[in-house]
Design an enzyme around this catalytic site. Sequence first.
Site, short mmCIF file in Angstrom:
data_model
loop_
_atom_site.label_atom_id
_atom_site.label_comp_id
_atom_site.label_asym_id
_atom_site.label_seq_id
_atom_site.Cartn_x
_atom_site.Cartn_y
_atom_site.Cartn_z
N MET A 121 0.82 -1.21 0.00
CA MET A 121 0.00 0.00 0.00
C MET A 121 0.85 1.27 0.00
SD MET A 121 -2.76 -1.54 -0.26
CE MET A 121 -3.92 -0.18 -0.19
N ARG A 122 1.84 1.27 -0.87
CA ARG A 122 2.70 2.44 -1.04
C ARG A 122 2.89 2.67 -2.53
NH1 ARG A 122 4.78 5.88 2.63
NH2 ARG A 122 6.82 5.81 1.67
N LEU B 88 5.23 3.69 -5.43
CA LEU B 88 6.67 3.71 -5.61
C LEU B 88 7.10 5.02 -6.26
CD1 LEU B 88 7.36 0.08 -6.90
CD2 LEU B 88 7.31 0.93 -4.54
N ASN C 132 2.81 -5.61 -10.57
CA ASN C 132 1.72 -5.35 -9.63
C ASN C 132 0.46 -6.04 -10.14
OD1 ASN C 132 0.43 -4.09 -7.37
ND2 ASN C 132 -0.52 -2.64 -8.79
N HIS D 46 -3.82 -5.76 -9.94
CA HIS D 46 -4.90 -4.83 -9.61
C HIS D 46 -6.23 -5.53 -9.86
CE1 HIS D 46 -6.74 -0.95 -8.92
NE2 HIS D 46 -7.51 -1.16 -9.97
#
Length: 205
Positions: free
Chosen positions: A94-95, A97, A111, A113
Amino acid sequence: MNDKMKNLGILLSGRGSNFEAIAKNVASGKIPNARIAIVISNRADAGGLDVARKLGLETAVIPSKGKVREEHDREVVTALQQHNVDLVCLAGYMRLLSPWFVKQFSRKVLNIHPSLLPAFPGLEAQEQAFAYGVKVSGCTVHFVDEELDHGPIIVQKVVAVMDKDNEHSLAARILEQEHVAYSEAINLVLNRKFQITGRRFLIDT
């Protein structure tokens, strides 16, 4: 790519169900020529860390609270590089980049989604899709670039929205497909030759 063993670095902030699916597929050989070298979280209480420790994997907590984004990213990149990571997999991290991070691992950060991008980027994608009234949703594995949920798409899985669905049942079925799609995408990136033409991810034949 060749048959040399590749090192995966996992970044997570929560329970890490996608990480757990990846770990099972690495252990079973469904993702060949790969090992999980390090599991990193920005939260000490992340459930995924407990899973990783039970599996005997190396873990690291690199807290992000109170730090400038790039300062934190530099600490994470240092840890990844120390473990000779070839591919970084975000599994509920939950960051956002920083552009600097992305440049250190260009075309080497994946990632997942829970929507069919470019539809419904950002948080609560399943709820967004359900509220919008779509008839199909799904998940997307993509390369990470400097923009949110934006990089070239590697794998997508379609999930039909049933009349009896609510946002929770839809999210659960999408998650099942996430566990399939992520390992499929890792396999393609690690074990197949590919090129990116414009935004299109193309497997060399």
